[in-house]
Design a protein around this motif. Structure first.
Motif, PDB file in Angstrom:
ATOM      1  N   LYS A 222       0.830  -1.209   0.000  1.00  0.00           N
ATOM      2  CA  LYS A 222       0.000   0.000   0.000  1.00  0.00           C
ATOM      3  C   LYS A 222       0.858   1.251   0.000  1.00  0.00           C
ATOM      4  O   LYS A 222       0.526   2.256  -0.637  1.00  0.00           O
ATOM      5  CB  LYS A 222      -0.911  -0.001   1.235  1.00  0.00           C
ATOM      6  CG  LYS A 222      -2.115  -0.901   1.081  1.00  0.00           C
ATOM      7  CD  LYS A 222      -3.018  -0.842   2.299  1.00  0.00           C
ATOM      8  CE  LYS A 222      -4.149  -1.839   2.168  1.00  0.00           C
ATOM      9  NZ  LYS A 222      -4.886  -2.026   3.433  1.00  0.00           N
ATOM     10  N   LYS A 223       1.947   1.162   0.734  1.00  0.00           N
ATOM     11  CA  LYS A 223       2.845   2.317   0.780  1.00  0.00           C
ATOM     12  C   LYS A 223       3.403   2.632  -0.610  1.00  0.00           C
ATOM     13  O   LYS A 223       3.500   3.784  -1.011  1.00  0.00           O
ATOM     14  CB  LYS A 223       4.016   2.031   1.733  1.00  0.00           C
ATOM     15  CG  LYS A 223       3.805   2.590   3.121  1.00  0.00           C
ATOM     16  CD  LYS A 223       5.106   2.503   3.911  1.00  0.00           C
ATOM     17  CE  LYS A 223       4.818   2.423   5.408  1.00  0.00           C
ATOM     18  NZ  LYS A 223       5.920   1.804   6.147  1.00  0.00           N
ATOM     19  N   VAL A 224       3.786   1.575  -1.317  1.00  0.00           N
ATOM     20  CA  VAL A 224       4.324   1.770  -2.672  1.00  0.00           C
ATOM     21  C   VAL A 224       3.265   2.406  -3.571  1.00  0.00           C
ATOM     22  O   VAL A 224       3.535   3.369  -4.294  1.00  0.00           O
ATOM     23  CB  VAL A 224       4.799   0.424  -3.264  1.00  0.00           C
ATOM     24  CG1 VAL A 224       5.291   0.627  -4.680  1.00  0.00           C
ATOM     25  CG2 VAL A 224       5.881  -0.185  -2.399  1.00  0.00           C
ATOM     26  N   VAL A 225       2.069   1.854  -3.503  1.00  0.00           N
ATOM     27  CA  VAL A 225       0.985   2.402  -4.324  1.00  0.00           C
ATOM     28  C   VAL A 225       0.726   3.863  -3.954  1.00  0.00           C
ATOM     29  O   VAL A 225       0.503   4.716  -4.820  1.00  0.00           O
ATOM     30  CB  VAL A 225      -0.296   1.563  -4.150  1.00  0.00           C
ATOM     31  CG1 VAL A 225      -1.475   2.250  -4.807  1.00  0.00           C
ATOM     32  CG2 VAL A 225      -0.091   0.180  -4.743  1.00  0.00           C
ATOM     33  N   TYR A 229       0.889   6.951  -6.639  1.00  0.00           N
ATOM     34  CA  TYR A 229      -0.211   7.834  -6.995  1.00  0.00           C
ATOM     35  C   TYR A 229      -0.194   9.136  -6.211  1.00  0.00           C
ATOM     36  O   TYR A 229      -1.139   9.924  -6.276  1.00  0.00           O
ATOM     37  CB  TYR A 229      -1.547   7.108  -6.806  1.00  0.00           C
ATOM     38  CG  TYR A 229      -1.768   6.058  -7.864  1.00  0.00           C
ATOM     39  CD1 TYR A 229      -2.393   6.373  -9.060  1.00  0.00           C
ATOM     40  CD2 TYR A 229      -1.320   4.744  -7.677  1.00  0.00           C
ATOM     41  CE1 TYR A 229      -2.588   5.416 -10.031  1.00  0.00           C
ATOM     42  CE2 TYR A 229      -1.497   3.774  -8.656  1.00  0.00           C
ATOM     43  CZ  TYR A 229      -2.140   4.118  -9.833  1.00  0.00           C
ATOM     44  OH  TYR A 229      -2.327   3.173 -10.803  1.00  0.00           O
ATOM     45  N   GLY A 230       0.849   9.335  -5.462  1.00  0.00           N
ATOM     46  CA  GLY A 230       0.968  10.581  -4.719  1.00  0.00           C
ATOM     47  C   GLY A 230      -0.081  10.739  -3.635  1.00  0.00           C
ATOM     48  O   GLY A 230      -0.594  11.829  -3.403  1.00  0.00           O
TER      49      GLY A 230
ATOM     50  N   GLN B 138      12.281  -0.114  -5.485  1.00  0.00           N
ATOM     51  CA  GLN B 138      11.130  -0.405  -4.623  1.00  0.00           C
ATOM     52  C   GLN B 138      10.167  -1.279  -5.396  1.00  0.00           C
ATOM     53  O   GLN B 138       9.464  -0.784  -6.270  1.00  0.00           O
ATOM     54  CB  GLN B 138      10.451   0.899  -4.229  1.00  0.00           C
ATOM     55  CG  GLN B 138       9.124   0.706  -3.537  1.00  0.00           C
ATOM     56  CD  GLN B 138       9.290   0.065  -2.186  1.00  0.00           C
ATOM     57  OE1 GLN B 138       9.892   0.663  -1.300  1.00  0.00           O
ATOM     58  NE2 GLN B 138       8.800  -1.148  -2.022  1.00  0.00           N
ATOM     59  N   SER B 139      10.146  -2.562  -5.099  1.00  0.00           N
ATOM     60  CA  SER B 139       9.217  -3.414  -5.846  1.00  0.00           C
ATOM     61  C   SER B 139       7.924  -3.583  -5.071  1.00  0.00           C
ATOM     62  O   SER B 139       7.800  -3.182  -3.924  1.00  0.00           O
ATOM     63  CB  SER B 139       9.853  -4.771  -6.120  1.00  0.00           C
ATOM     64  OG  SER B 139       9.602  -5.651  -5.053  1.00  0.00           O
ATOM     65  N   VAL B 143       7.536 -10.267  -0.583  1.00  0.00           N
ATOM     66  CA  VAL B 143       8.697 -10.686   0.210  1.00  0.00           C
ATOM     67  C   VAL B 143       9.750  -9.596   0.339  1.00  0.00           C
ATOM     68  O   VAL B 143      10.675  -9.711   1.126  1.00  0.00           O
ATOM     69  CB  VAL B 143       9.379 -11.946  -0.382  1.00  0.00           C
ATOM     70  CG1 VAL B 143       8.765 -13.188   0.204  1.00  0.00           C
ATOM     71  CG2 VAL B 143       9.304 -11.951  -1.887  1.00  0.00           C
ATOM     72  N   ARG B 144       9.586  -8.549  -0.466  1.00  0.00           N
ATOM     73  CA  ARG B 144      10.567  -7.455  -0.390  1.00  0.00           C
ATOM     74  C   ARG B 144       9.833  -6.144  -0.157  1.00  0.00           C
ATOM     75  O   ARG B 144       9.702  -5.332  -1.066  1.00  0.00           O
ATOM     76  CB  ARG B 144      11.363  -7.363  -1.695  1.00  0.00           C
ATOM     77  CG  ARG B 144      12.451  -8.403  -1.823  1.00  0.00           C
ATOM     78  CD  ARG B 144      13.389  -8.050  -2.954  1.00  0.00           C
ATOM     79  NE  ARG B 144      12.992  -8.652  -4.206  1.00  0.00           N
ATOM     80  CZ  ARG B 144      13.301  -9.899  -4.535  1.00  0.00           C
ATOM     81  NH1 ARG B 144      14.007 -10.649  -3.721  1.00  0.00           N
ATOM     82  NH2 ARG B 144      12.907 -10.393  -5.679  1.00  0.00           N
ATOM     83  N   PRO B 145       9.384  -5.946   1.055  1.00  0.00           N
ATOM     84  CA  PRO B 145       8.593  -4.748   1.321  1.00  0.00           C
ATOM     85  C   PRO B 145       9.398  -3.459   1.191  1.00  0.00           C
ATOM     86  O   PRO B 145       8.852  -2.416   0.862  1.00  0.00           O
ATOM     87  CB  PRO B 145       8.109  -4.952   2.761  1.00  0.00           C
ATOM     88  CG  PRO B 145       9.056  -5.928   3.358  1.00  0.00           C
ATOM     89  CD  PRO B 145       9.542  -6.789   2.250  1.00  0.00           C
TER      90      PRO B 145
END
Lengths: 287, 287
Positions: A222-225, A229-230, B138-139, B143-145
């Motif tokens: 979720k953090k990556v998303v 998307y800012g 950042q994937s 498994v790789r948070p």
DNA sequence: AATTCACGTATATAAAATATACGCAAAAGA
DNA sequence: TCTTTTGCGTATATTTTATATACGTGAATT
């Protein structure tokens, strides 16, 4: 805009910055100037931006130095990529681009090149003058299987990420609608305008779509998303013209219930789903 | 490329063609030339392209004539619209564009401007040199948070209609993958390449997606859709790199079973659905 | 009737670019 | 190893391009 020599200095910096090297021959070829002039330009660049490049006798080219201080260019990754895209799609011939060494690239889905140049010109003219025009339009409407002539007063253009349409007041249905440019087969006589762009409520007003990460994602995902998307505190707001809402939602995969789709392919969902659907209905039904 | 005066003649023709008029002041402002020079340019244009424009004393501008013979420009609606889009999205400052009177326009979903310029530069460099680089990536992998350093050998770029990624051989997983540019947080040392682009089967090979109009459409609607997508006898073939297949299908709304969706929002379906799904799986699993 | 504006054009001057020529250094080929 | 090739640099005379400045025109606006 800049004059000849200034443009060439910018060009030198562009090539150095994005491609790492430049040649006297590059200048001669691209600008059609003489060899002495190209030499002068390179000398001038070195004088104005000292330390930015050094001559590599091996490759017989000037290569960008490690520390590079921009002087003539304000480079932007999106400008570079927009050029790459335009050339890759064939919209721009590669010799018009400042990019010499085009990296291999591919674009998912290149639009079919089926907008008639005369149609676009006449529609632009009508928008500029605030006039109406007759168009021979092929709609998807079931009751109108064949193209018909109708009068519209166009006032703006919209791009849904794939195709261009014109936003216009339709004199036949007495409301504002989108007309896909490729489906305008002919343009006829100009005439008095119907309603103007100011009256187009759906175009002038915005709805806020609240989006957030797909609930099925892990916290770290979720953090990556959120970063993608800012989104600030998990959720984010997208301010969208009602007239563009459908296209935005479609593009984001948010037309249906996004949460029901696999989190693998669909990373975000609508938080204010009810309101969004109401807004969409409002936009579709015209208001 | 063309020299100063030639470019200005092209500019005059551009303005005449797309905006219908041009001024001495337009030239002075855009190119920063003197007033006499602008007069000369306009005179030269009239000499070289006689009958294309006439002076309108009312508006104090040269306006395009009815019959217009192009001499210096090869205009293309998609080039014009690409410019309009770039300016509307803010990728290009409007004073860099040849379009003076920007029509109102909106683009559904402007990409977040989060590609780091240094990252792009270094990745381009690696692609050019055929080298590998370390990237702090950042994937979305469960498994790789957190972002990790990994070595990749990039060889091409891909655009999914919304975002850019780089296609690269991953030294960690020993296979070719896509790396979203905004998720590359840092780029480290260059090094020896892993496998080269020639070894990237999924990039170099194409799968044919067969598409056709949504079955729920009426016959006449199907015809319109066929024209929209350039389908010949009802169906059409889209030749797509395996590596781009997912993005193309997503963009066309063909990832799931398109026939199950409303024909109102989804106009086309996949004809060779089974094969397409197998191809997609092949591409996802890497092969 | 006066003013304003954008055009056109003439002349002298300045700046930019070319043609031509020659020299240098390093890499590539015999 | 010697020669050739290539790309860079630079000098001079010449041509092309653009500027500054000035003045005149005609039509629309005030």
């Amino acid at each position: 805009m800049i004059w000849g020599a200034g443009q060439r200095l910018e060009f030198i910096e562009f090539r150095l910055f994005w491609e790492g090297a430049i040649n006297r021959a590059d200048l001669v070829e691209f600008f059609g100037i003489s060899i002495p002039q190209a030499s002068k330009d390179l000398a001038l660049y070195q004088e104005r931006a000292p330390g930015n490049m050094e001559y590599d006798k091996r490759s017989k080219r000037y290569v960008a130095a490690e520390q590079f201080v921009l002087r003539f260019l304000d480079p932007d990754p999106y400008v570079y990529l927009a050029q790459l895209r335009a050339v890759t799609e064939g919209a721009v011939p590669s010799h018009d681009s400042w990019i010499a060494e085009l990296p291999r690239a591919d674009v998912a889905l290149t639009p079919k090149r089926d907008i008639d140049i005369g149609v676009l010109r006449k529609v632009l003219d009508a928008v500029r003058e605030g006039a109406s025009v007759e168009v021979f339009y092929q709609s998807m409407n079931k009751v109108r299987p064949d193209p018909i002539w109708r009068r519209i007063t166009p006032h703006a253009f919209g791009y849904d990420g794939f195709r261009w349409h014109v936003r216009a007041y339709c004199h036949l249905e007495h409301r504002f609608k989108d007309f896909l440019l490729p489906r305008i087969l002919e343009v006829g006589a100009k005439g008095e305008p119907g309603e103007t762009g100011e009256q187009d409520w759906l175009w002038n007003n915005y709805f806020d779509v609240v989006i957030g990460p797909h609930p099925a994602l892990t916290e770290s995902q979720k953090k990556v998303v959120a970063k993608d998307y800012g989104l600030d505190h998990g959720n984010g707001v997208l301010s969208v013209r009602y007239a563009m809402l459908f296209y935005v939602l479609k593009r984001l995969g948010l037309l249906g219930d996004a949460a029901k789709q696999s989190a693998h392919t669909q990373h975000i969902v609508t938080i204010n789903r009810k309101e969004t659907e109401a807004a969409l209905e409002k936009a579709e039904l015209r208001l």
